[in-house]
Scaffold this motif. Structure first.
Motif, mmCIF file in Angstrom:
data_model
loop_
_atom_site.group_PDB
_atom_site.id
_atom_site.type_symbol
_atom_site.label_atom_id
_atom_site.label_comp_id
_atom_site.label_asym_id
_atom_site.label_seq_id
_atom_site.Cartn_x
_atom_site.Cartn_y
_atom_site.Cartn_z
ATOM 1 N N TRP A 151 -12.050 6.087 -9.215
ATOM 2 C CA TRP A 151 -13.479 6.122 -8.889
ATOM 3 C C TRP A 151 -13.793 7.212 -7.870
ATOM 4 O O TRP A 151 -14.862 7.833 -7.924
ATOM 5 C CB TRP A 151 -13.934 4.754 -8.388
ATOM 6 C CG TRP A 151 -13.114 4.171 -7.286
ATOM 7 C CD1 TRP A 151 -12.080 3.294 -7.392
ATOM 8 C CD2 TRP A 151 -13.250 4.439 -5.877
ATOM 9 N NE1 TRP A 151 -11.559 2.992 -6.166
ATOM 10 C CE2 TRP A 151 -12.264 3.676 -5.206
ATOM 11 C CE3 TRP A 151 -14.111 5.241 -5.120
ATOM 12 C CZ2 TRP A 151 -12.105 3.701 -3.832
ATOM 13 C CZ3 TRP A 151 -13.958 5.260 -3.740
ATOM 14 C CH2 TRP A 151 -12.971 4.502 -3.118
ATOM 15 N N PHE A 152 -12.845 7.443 -6.927
ATOM 16 C CA PHE A 152 -13.073 8.504 -5.944
ATOM 17 C C PHE A 152 -12.999 9.873 -6.614
ATOM 18 O O PHE A 152 -13.848 10.746 -6.378
ATOM 19 C CB PHE A 152 -12.027 8.411 -4.824
ATOM 20 C CG PHE A 152 -12.187 9.469 -3.756
ATOM 21 C CD1 PHE A 152 -13.102 9.292 -2.723
ATOM 22 C CD2 PHE A 152 -11.443 10.640 -3.794
ATOM 23 C CE1 PHE A 152 -13.259 10.268 -1.745
ATOM 24 C CE2 PHE A 152 -11.593 11.616 -2.819
ATOM 25 C CZ PHE A 152 -12.505 11.429 -1.800
ATOM 26 N N TYR A 185 -3.759 5.472 -2.040
ATOM 27 C CA TYR A 185 -4.763 5.923 -1.083
ATOM 28 C C TYR A 185 -6.100 6.059 -1.805
ATOM 29 O O TYR A 185 -6.151 6.401 -2.993
ATOM 30 C CB TYR A 185 -4.366 7.263 -0.482
ATOM 31 C CG TYR A 185 -3.192 7.200 0.466
ATOM 32 C CD1 TYR A 185 -3.324 6.654 1.736
ATOM 33 C CD2 TYR A 185 -1.946 7.692 0.095
ATOM 34 C CE1 TYR A 185 -2.246 6.599 2.618
ATOM 35 C CE2 TYR A 185 -0.850 7.635 0.962
ATOM 36 C CZ TYR A 185 -1.014 7.089 2.224
ATOM 37 O OH TYR A 185 0.050 7.035 3.083
ATOM 38 N N PHE A 186 -7.189 5.800 -1.108
ATOM 39 C CA PHE A 186 -8.496 5.771 -1.789
ATOM 40 C C PHE A 186 -8.829 7.102 -2.449
ATOM 41 O O PHE A 186 -9.497 7.145 -3.477
ATOM 42 C CB PHE A 186 -9.600 5.363 -0.794
ATOM 43 C CG PHE A 186 -10.001 6.451 0.173
ATOM 44 C CD1 PHE A 186 -11.011 7.346 -0.131
ATOM 45 C CD2 PHE A 186 -9.355 6.583 1.402
ATOM 46 C CE1 PHE A 186 -11.386 8.343 0.757
ATOM 47 C CE2 PHE A 186 -9.717 7.567 2.290
ATOM 48 C CZ PHE A 186 -10.727 8.454 1.976
ATOM 49 N N TRP A 187 -8.331 8.209 -1.872
ATOM 50 C CA TRP A 187 -8.681 9.495 -2.481
ATOM 51 C C TRP A 187 -7.884 9.771 -3.762
ATOM 52 O O TRP A 187 -8.119 10.760 -4.430
ATOM 53 C CB TRP A 187 -8.474 10.636 -1.486
ATOM 54 C CG TRP A 187 -7.066 10.781 -0.964
ATOM 55 C CD1 TRP A 187 -6.032 11.406 -1.576
ATOM 56 C CD2 TRP A 187 -6.570 10.306 0.291
ATOM 57 N NE1 TRP A 187 -4.909 11.348 -0.796
ATOM 58 C CE2 TRP A 187 -5.218 10.685 0.372
ATOM 59 C CE3 TRP A 187 -7.139 9.627 1.355
ATOM 60 C CZ2 TRP A 187 -4.420 10.379 1.471
ATOM 61 C CZ3 TRP A 187 -6.355 9.325 2.437
ATOM 62 C CH2 TRP A 187 -5.023 9.692 2.497
ATOM 63 N N ARG A 228 -7.704 7.188 -6.072
ATOM 64 C CA ARG A 228 -8.227 6.219 -7.031
ATOM 65 C C ARG A 228 -9.179 6.901 -7.993
ATOM 66 O O ARG A 228 -9.869 7.864 -7.653
ATOM 67 C CB ARG A 228 -8.951 5.077 -6.310
ATOM 68 C CG ARG A 228 -8.126 4.374 -5.228
ATOM 69 C CD ARG A 228 -6.878 3.705 -5.793
ATOM 70 N NE ARG A 228 -7.214 2.583 -6.636
ATOM 71 C CZ ARG A 228 -7.422 1.358 -6.166
ATOM 72 N NH1 ARG A 228 -7.340 1.111 -4.864
ATOM 73 N NH2 ARG A 228 -7.717 0.373 -6.995
ATOM 74 N N HIS A 288 0.858 -1.178 0.000
ATOM 75 C CA HIS A 288 0.000 0.000 0.000
ATOM 76 C C HIS A 288 0.896 1.229 0.000
ATOM 77 O O HIS A 288 2.044 1.187 0.449
ATOM 78 C CB HIS A 288 -0.913 0.018 1.231
ATOM 79 C CG HIS A 288 -2.010 1.037 1.143
ATOM 80 N ND1 HIS A 288 -1.837 2.334 1.565
ATOM 81 C CD2 HIS A 288 -3.268 0.947 0.654
ATOM 82 C CE1 HIS A 288 -2.962 3.009 1.351
ATOM 83 N NE2 HIS A 288 -3.844 2.194 0.793
#
Length: 346
Positions: free
Chosen positions: A158-159, A152-154, A156, A72
């Motif tokens: 899709w975000f 990090y998800f932010w 990605r 990650h």
């Protein structure tokens, strides 16, 4: 021939030189080309100062056998060791390495060093390659392991797409509210303008018929103005709606129309978007977290995944061609890398 004391030496190629009363003699081994008998392997993995085993989190099997490593972006340090496992007489072999996708040139390690360290790798897909060159022969051996660094998800796509859509909706709502305020204020001002001549006409006119005609004329002019204003406001709204079409929506729409065309690539997408290559790359990285080429490829693979789920045994080669891949083998490699399974397993 009598060999002189302390006159023997061996070079890095394994040739032995002997000094004697008859001059200098050279001795060649009979199997120099096959002197290296090692087996290059990754031997140890350490992440953030913790030794890693095959626990399913980072690795599914021992590092010596693993083909993929998942990290990650929050992992700060990666340290990986390797060895040629050569237990013969060779001590001077050279290790080199490169992280494809991060660096393209081979980097030689100092003699005796057999580990490398990376810190704060950005999100993305990489391939770590390690090469061992034997000092006793021309033999080389290369091993590799795929490395996925999850962002990090932010970061990605899709975000980022969700944020863009939310901002677009918020902007549209604020625009509508603003236009309503403008129209309300304009109507109030126009009503005041209409009332002023009507009041004046009432005060000045002595003839009721003439007064009625003047009021009707004023109201008719006002109605024409309101109709014109409403038409202009509607045109402005449509223009703003067209201009504020989200960036990602445009990209997806263009790919929907062209994904079957194997000749449609980055250059063609830039032309369709009316954007330069660097600008398009920057926007896609900001909003989707992917390079342009990979974004196009992943879109085609997503379509292929849907077709495979719906096809009920449809030929994989046929599907590869139908989504713009000219090489079914390359399609299979890309599909497996993205979904972690081959197309035939769907």
């Amino acid at each position: 021939m009598q060999v002189t004391r302390n006159s023997a030496i061996i070079n890095r190629q394994g040739i032995i030189y002997l000094g004697s009363n008859g001059g200098l003699s050279e001795l060649y081994g009979t199997d120099i080309e096959n002197a290296y008998r090692g087996h290059l392997r990754f031997t140890h993995l350490n992440i953030d100062n913790h030794d890693i085993t095959a626990d399913g989190h980072y690795l599914d099997e021992d590092i010596s056998l693993a083909r993929k490593l998942t990290l990650h972006e929050s992992n700060k340090a990666l340290n990986i060791e390797f060895s040629a496992l050569n237990y013969g007489n060779e001590r001077n072999g050279i290790y080199s390495y490169r992280m494809k996708g991060f660096e393209d040139e081979w980097i030689k390690l100092p003699m005796g060093q057999h580990s490398i360290r990376y810190t704060s790798l950005p999100g993305g897909d990489y391939t770590l390659e390690v090469k061992y060159a034997s000092a006793l022969s021309n033999n080389e051996e290369i091993i590799q392991i795929d490395l996925e660094v999850v962002s990090y998800f932010w970061k990605r796509w899709w975000f980022m797409s969700g944020v863009i859509i939310l901002l677009s909706l918020t902007g549209a709502w604020l625009y509508r509210k603003r236009m309503e305020q403008v129209r309300r204020k304009t109507r109030e001002q126009e009503a005041e303008k209409v009332m002023a001549p009507i009041v004046k006409a009432l005060n000045e006119s002595q003839d009721p018929k003439q007064l009625q005609q003047r009021i009707e004329s004023i109201l008719h002019i006002q109605k024409q103005y309101e109709d014109s204003f409403s038409k202009s406001a509607a045109e402005d709204k449509e223009y703003t709606k067209a201009k504020s079409k989200p960036f990602m929506e445009k990209v997806i729409h263009i790919l929907e129309q062209n994904y079957k065309n194997s000749e449609f690539g980055v250059t063609e997408l830039c032309e369709a978007m009316n954007m330069s290559r660097p600008l398009l790359s920057k926007r896609l990285n900001e909003e989707a977290g992917l390079p342009t080429t990979q974004f196009i490829r992943n879109y085609r693979l997503n379509i292929a995944h849907q077709l495979l789920q719906e096809s009920g045994g449809r030929n994989i080669t046929e599907i590869a061609y139908s989504v713009g891949f000219n090489d079914p083998k390359y399609f299979t490699r890309c599909f497996t890398k993205l979904y972690g399974m081959s197309p035939s397993a769907i």
